[in-house]
Write a protein that holds these residues in place. Structure first.
Motif, PDB file in Angstrom:
ATOM      1  N   PRO A  91      -1.728  -8.921   0.734  1.00 33.63           N
ATOM      2  CA  PRO A  91      -0.451  -9.379   1.309  1.00 33.63           C
ATOM      3  C   PRO A  91       0.361  -8.253   1.937  1.00 33.63           C
ATOM      4  CG  PRO A  91      -0.823 -10.400  -0.823  1.00 33.63           C
ATOM      5  CD  PRO A  91      -1.909  -9.383  -0.656  1.00 33.63           C
ATOM      6  N   GLU A  92       0.365  -7.083   1.302  1.00 30.98           N
ATOM      7  CA  GLU A  92       1.151  -5.979   1.867  1.00 30.98           C
ATOM      8  C   GLU A  92       0.585  -5.505   3.206  1.00 30.98           C
ATOM      9  OE1 GLU A  92      -1.269  -4.227  -1.663  1.00 30.98           O
ATOM     10  OE2 GLU A  92      -0.179  -6.086  -1.148  1.00 30.98           O
ATOM     11  N   ASP A  93      -0.758  -5.607   3.355  1.00 29.81           N
ATOM     12  CA  ASP A  93      -1.368  -5.239   4.629  1.00 29.81           C
ATOM     13  C   ASP A  93      -1.013  -6.239   5.722  1.00 29.81           C
ATOM     14  OD1 ASP A  93      -2.572  -2.928   3.705  1.00 29.81           O
ATOM     15  OD2 ASP A  93      -4.417  -3.954   3.095  1.00 29.81           O
ATOM     16  N   VAL A  94      -0.933  -7.518   5.357  1.00 34.68           N
ATOM     17  CA  VAL A  94      -0.542  -8.546   6.320  1.00 34.68           C
ATOM     18  C   VAL A  94       0.885  -8.304   6.801  1.00 34.68           C
ATOM     19  CG1 VAL A  94      -0.225 -11.024   6.703  1.00 34.68           C
ATOM     20  CG2 VAL A  94      -2.152 -10.212   5.321  1.00 34.68           C
ATOM     21  N   GLU A  95       1.760  -7.863   5.894  1.00 33.96           N
ATOM     22  CA  GLU A  95       3.139  -7.571   6.277  1.00 33.96           C
ATOM     23  C   GLU A  95       3.188  -6.393   7.260  1.00 33.96           C
ATOM     24  OE1 GLU A  95       5.699  -9.460   5.551  1.00 33.96           O
ATOM     25  OE2 GLU A  95       4.237 -10.757   4.544  1.00 33.96           O
ATOM     26  N   ARG A  96       2.333  -5.415   7.042  1.00 32.68           N
ATOM     27  CA  ARG A  96       2.271  -4.286   7.973  1.00 32.68           C
ATOM     28  C   ARG A  96       1.804  -4.741   9.354  1.00 32.68           C
ATOM     29  NH1 ARG A  96      -1.711  -0.392   6.035  1.00 32.68           N
ATOM     30  NH2 ARG A  96      -0.812   1.101   7.481  1.00 32.68           N
ATOM     31  N   LEU A  97       0.906  -5.733   9.372  1.00 40.46           N
ATOM     32  CA  LEU A  97       0.464  -6.295  10.648  1.00 40.46           C
ATOM     33  C   LEU A  97       1.637  -6.896  11.409  1.00 40.46           C
ATOM     34  CD1 LEU A  97      -2.954  -8.156  10.133  1.00 40.46           C
ATOM     35  CD2 LEU A  97      -2.517  -5.969  11.219  1.00 40.46           C
ATOM     36  N   GLU A  98       2.505  -7.606  10.694  1.00 44.70           N
ATOM     37  CA  GLU A  98       3.654  -8.236  11.351  1.00 44.70           C
ATOM     38  C   GLU A  98       4.574  -7.163  11.942  1.00 44.70           C
ATOM     39  OE1 GLU A  98       6.959 -11.726  10.695  1.00 44.70           O
ATOM     40  OE2 GLU A  98       5.454 -11.322   9.151  1.00 44.70           O
ATOM     41  N   ALA A  99       4.766  -6.069  11.228  1.00 44.83           N
ATOM     42  CA  ALA A  99       5.590  -4.979  11.747  1.00 44.83           C
ATOM     43  C   ALA A  99       4.968  -4.381  13.010  1.00 44.83           C
ATOM     44  CB  ALA A  99       5.771  -3.907  10.674  1.00 44.83           C
ATOM     45  N   GLN A 122      -5.887 -15.658   9.692  1.00 44.48           N
ATOM     46  CA  GLN A 122      -7.250 -15.116   9.603  1.00 44.48           C
ATOM     47  C   GLN A 122      -7.272 -13.844   8.753  1.00 44.48           C
ATOM     48  OE1 GLN A 122      -9.029 -14.803  13.432  1.00 44.48           O
ATOM     49  NE2 GLN A 122     -11.061 -15.141  12.636  1.00 44.48           N
ATOM     50  N   ALA A 123      -6.287 -12.973   8.947  1.00 44.22           N
ATOM     51  CA  ALA A 123      -6.259 -11.714   8.203  1.00 44.22           C
ATOM     52  C   ALA A 123      -5.958 -11.926   6.733  1.00 44.22           C
ATOM     53  CB  ALA A 123      -5.227 -10.770   8.823  1.00 44.22           C
ATOM     54  N   SER A 124      -5.141 -12.936   6.422  1.00 42.38           N
ATOM     55  CA  SER A 124      -4.757 -13.180   5.031  1.00 42.38           C
ATOM     56  C   SER A 124      -5.928 -13.652   4.179  1.00 42.38           C
ATOM     57  CB  SER A 124      -3.638 -14.219   4.977  1.00 42.38           C
ATOM     58  OG  SER A 124      -4.077 -15.461   5.489  1.00 42.38           O
ATOM     59  N   ARG A 125      -7.013 -14.060   4.811  1.00 33.09           N
ATOM     60  CA  ARG A 125      -8.188 -14.516   4.062  1.00 33.09           C
ATOM     61  C   ARG A 125      -8.942 -13.368   3.402  1.00 33.09           C
ATOM     62  NH1 ARG A 125     -10.250 -18.570   8.880  1.00 33.09           N
ATOM     63  NH2 ARG A 125      -8.734 -20.235   8.524  1.00 33.09           N
ATOM     64  N   TYR A 126      -8.719 -12.140   3.891  1.00 31.43           N
ATOM     65  CA  TYR A 126      -9.454 -11.022   3.283  1.00 31.43           C
ATOM     66  C   TYR A 126      -8.612  -9.764   3.090  1.00 31.43           C
ATOM     67  CZ  TYR A 126      -9.950  -8.928   7.954  1.00 31.43           C
ATOM     68  OH  TYR A 126      -9.711  -8.366   9.185  1.00 31.43           O
ATOM     69  N   LEU A 127      -7.394  -9.726   3.663  1.00 35.22           N
ATOM     70  CA  LEU A 127      -6.531  -8.551   3.476  1.00 35.22           C
ATOM     71  C   LEU A 127      -5.501  -8.800   2.378  1.00 35.22           C
ATOM     72  CD1 LEU A 127      -5.753  -7.372   7.135  1.00 35.22           C
ATOM     73  CD2 LEU A 127      -7.415  -6.412   5.532  1.00 35.22           C
TER      74      LEU A 127
END
Length: 762
Positions: free
Chosen positions: A54-62, A47-52
């Motif tokens: 890629p680097e922000d998505v990686e921060r989410l995983e952390a 869901q986040a990858s649809r508008y964020l």
């Protein structure tokens, strides 16, 4: 304070900073738990990858991995791993398309409360913004309060102030509350009802105020379901059974609307909708109706492409079905405070069934459902803010003003609650600017809505060009002009009829500040008087002595002690003695062998205009010329009595230190209330003649009461305003010359038979 819906049932444990794949010690998540959590996070990631980025998505995983490690070994009351809760919160935030900082805040919003992770740890890993958001959402579990209500009030105050600084804080908080409400079934019934009540009273109105209508309705439904489960179940079942009877009528109505709109060149989508159970239940309770008597259960929503089409659709609808008078509202021309725009109209459909129809554009619909979550309100570029964003920003900033003006958490929460339930009253300024006020608001509310200084100085108002009292309730569409005066100040009586939180807070703040200034001035005079008999002058008291006194009492400013003396919370004699001891100890070496010569004590001068810190006792109504004495009343200041007042006789032996020598100041100009009793012959027009005699002596009559009749005589009690005893004597002589007057005397308020100043006719 953490909701019981997601309390962890195991001790706080912080695992080492290792990834999920590497975690293999005894306290690490199980393989099954890791698998379930990974599946849940994959939905969030998608869901986040649809508008964020890629680097922000990686921060989410952390952030997700930190949350898993922090909550390892913790479980919700339902038995689910605790980390499922922050994951659900972040997923709700992603549905609202919030930024990466907010999503990280959602994933970590409980780690500072439940685990040994600090704000600095979060800031080091994810930046200051994310750390501030997590800190803003953190609860107050470590603070002890005298009562649950006090704890809640302080918690809400912190929440609102954090929200005023960054609206993302409240969006995370709302997402947190939404998931807790969705999973409230595991909580025992009494806590379930308490949490549901909090949600209905605070969180749902906040969602509504921010324009989050979808969230607002769901929170209301869940609160209703958990507060009154039996009513919810019965009403839900009855509504399902009634659908079959109305389905055909609703379908026919929808078809007719869909067929008529193209004839008016309106390209639209028409949706049928059933009103929510809570709305139906509230209507049944407020209007005392049964379910069968609630006719407008179904409604329609028409979505069009542009603004002109809204009004074309309205014309087509009113041509097809007759509108119900008084049930039309144009929130497009005058939007609600939360930015909501739509046209509402109620029509009489087939078989006489009333149906509400909402008409709006697609963009208006997006704002109506998502509110501020559909905007980047928290961006720094204030130049690009929309009208909705500016309104919301102004409201959030007003919370900071309420915080400054409010005395404590409970008062602050009271003011905010008032503003969380706005009405539909729209008021126009003389220049045509529109102000949204709660229903029942007055001109004083309007004055404070325009500006605090205008509210503080208002003396009159013109409503639609007509001069009316300030307490007049405003109606929709009124044009209001406020008349101000530079010397004016808020009246305490305004608090009995103002409706907005801002007006109430500003009035209380002004009165409290004025009282403190007056009490501080009086306290200084009382302290000067208490020091004089011992040969001390207040100005000679050194800074060191004052500093020690302040430190002993845990007070920061000298004015606070003077204010307490003026309000009767401290005795001037006690403070004077302690100051003398401290000063003597500090200067003993320099004054050894010297003796201070006592100075004569002089009384405090009373001019009657001291305000709230000095009050004329109502039991004896002293006026200039009367011999007087002062009494310090705790929390009320100095009360002035006549020397022969019955209260003085009863209480003089007790609290002797609270009695103060006072005298009238020469040249006192203000007017004082006094009561006189007049025995007159019972004749026509006698009241008018006595009143005329009083008026001729330049006295104002505050009130008149006919006490009783004694045969051919009548007793009339007057409350007059006089300058002093000489003025009163002139009035009594003038009244005595009236032929019908038999006897006149001054009376006391608590003992009507007292006659200290009697004047009889021969």
């Amino acid at each position: 304070m953490k909701s019981a819906a997601h309390e962890p049932t195991s001790p706080r444990i912080l695992q080492p900073a290792v990834s999920l794949v590497q975690a293999n010690d005894d306290t690490a998540p199980s393989v099954e738990q890791v698998s379930n959590e990974a599946i849940e996070f994959s939905r969030l990631r998608l869901q986040a990858s649809r508008y964020l980025k890629p680097e922000d998505v990686e921060r989410l995983e952390a952030a997700f991995q930190m949350s898993v490690r922090a909550h390892a070994g913790q479980f919700r009351i339902s038995g689910d791993p605790y980390v499922s809760h922050p994951l659900a919160v972040a997923e709700i935030l992603a549905q609202w398309h919030l930024d990466a900082h907010a999503l990280i805040g959602g994933l970590l919003h409980d780690v500072m409360e439940d685990c040994d992770i600090t704000k600095d740890d979060i800031a080091k890993e994810f930046g200051k913004i994310a750390a501030d958001l997590v800190d803003g959402v953190s609860k107050l579990d470590r603070i002890e309060f005298r009562s649950y209500e006090e704890a809640q009030a302080e918690n809400y105050r912190k929440m609102f102030l954090a929200m005023a600084r960054d609206v993302r804080v409240i969006l995370i908080k709302l997402a947190d509350r939404l998931h807790n409400m969705r999973t409230l079934g595991a909580v025992r019934p009494d806590k379930r009802r308490r949490i549901a009540r909090e949600t209905l009273e605070i969180y749902a109105p906040i969602a509504n105020r921010l324009g989050l209508n979808t969230l607002y309705r769901e929170l209301q439904e869940l609160s209703f379901k958990n507060s009154y489960p039996t009513r919810y179940r019965v009403l839900s079942k009855a509504l399902k059974e009634s659908r079959g009877d109305r389905r055909e009528v609703v379908a026919r109505l929808m078809r007719s609307i869909q067929e008529r709109l193209p004839a008016w060149n309106v390209d639209a989508e028409v949706y049928g909708r059933e009103k929510h159970l809570f709305g139906i239940y509230r209507k049944m309770v407020e209007k005392r109706l049964s379910l069968s008597q609630v006719l407008d259960i179904y409604g329609f929503r028409i979505l069009v492409k542009d603004l002109p089409s809204c009004y074309l659709a309205l014309g087509a609808l009113h041509e097809l079905y007759k509108p119900v008078p008084g049930k039309f509202k144009d929130y497009i021309a005058i939007p609600k405070a939360n930015g909501y725009q739509s046209i509402h109209t109620t029509i009489i459909g087939p078989m006489g069934m009333p149906v509400e129809v909402q008409i709006r554009t697609v963009d208006m619909h997006t704002v109506a459902e998502s509110g501020v979550a559909s905007h980047w309100l928290y961006k720094d570029d204030s130049q690009s803010l929309s009208d909705l964003q500016r309104k919301t920003h102004n409201w959030l900033q007003s919370l900071l003003e309420l915080q400054t003006a409010s005395g404590d958490s409970s008062e602050f929460l009271e003011h905010v609650k008032i503003d969380l339930f706005p009405g539909d009253v729209f008021i126009f300024s003389p220049k045509g600017k529109i102000y949204n006020l709660p229903r029942g608001a007055t001109s004083v509310d309007f004055a404070y809505a325009v500006h605090t200084d205008i509210g503080n100085c208002c003396v009159a108002c013109r409503i639609n060009g007509e001069l009316l009292p300030l307490r007049t309730e405003l109606k929709n569409g009124d044009q209001v002009e406020i008349v101000t005066a530079g010397h004016a100040s808020p009246n305490p009586a305004w608090l009995s009829y103002v409706r907005t939180g801002k007006a109430r807070a500003e009035i209380r703040h002004f009165l409290k500040s004025a009282q403190q200034e007056e009490a501080s001035s009086l306290g200084e005079r009382l302290l000067v008087q208490a020091l004089r008999p011992h040969g001390y002058v207040l100005a000679d008291m050194g800074t060191a002595a004052w500093d020690k006194l302040l430190k002993e009492n845990g007070i920061k400013q000298r004015d606070d002690i003077l204010t307490d003396i003026g309000l009767g919370k401290r005795l001037a004699a006690v403070v004077a003695r302690r100051l003398q001891d401290l000063q003597a100890g500090l200067t003993a070496s320099s004054v050894e062998g010297e003796s201070a010569k006592p100075r004569n004590s002089s009384p405090i001068l009373i001019h009657g205009g001291e305000g709230m810190a000095v009050q004329m006792a109502r039991c004896c109504r002293p006026i200039p010329g009367d011999p007087i004495v002062g009494m310090i009343r705790k929390g009320q200041g100095l009360e002035v009595h006549v020397n022969d007042c019955p209260v003085l006789t009863r209480n003089h032996s007790a609290d002797r230190d609270r009695w103060i020598d006072v005298e009238w100041e020469l040249g006192t100009e203000r007017m004082f209330d006094v009561t006189i009793r007049v025995l007159v012959e019972h004749r026509r027009g006698v009241l008018a003649r006595v009143a005329a005699a009083i008026a001729d002596q330049e006295s104002n009559i505050q009130s008149v009461a006919m006490d009783s009749e004694r045969g051919p005589h009548t007793i009339i009690n007057f409350v007059l305003q006089v300058h002093n005893r000489l003025h009163l004597a002139r009035i009594m002589r003038a009244v005595r010359r009236t032929p019908e007057v038999v006897r006149i005397n001054r009376i006391r308020a608590d003992k009507p038979t007292d006659k200290p100043a009697t004047d009889r006719k021969n």
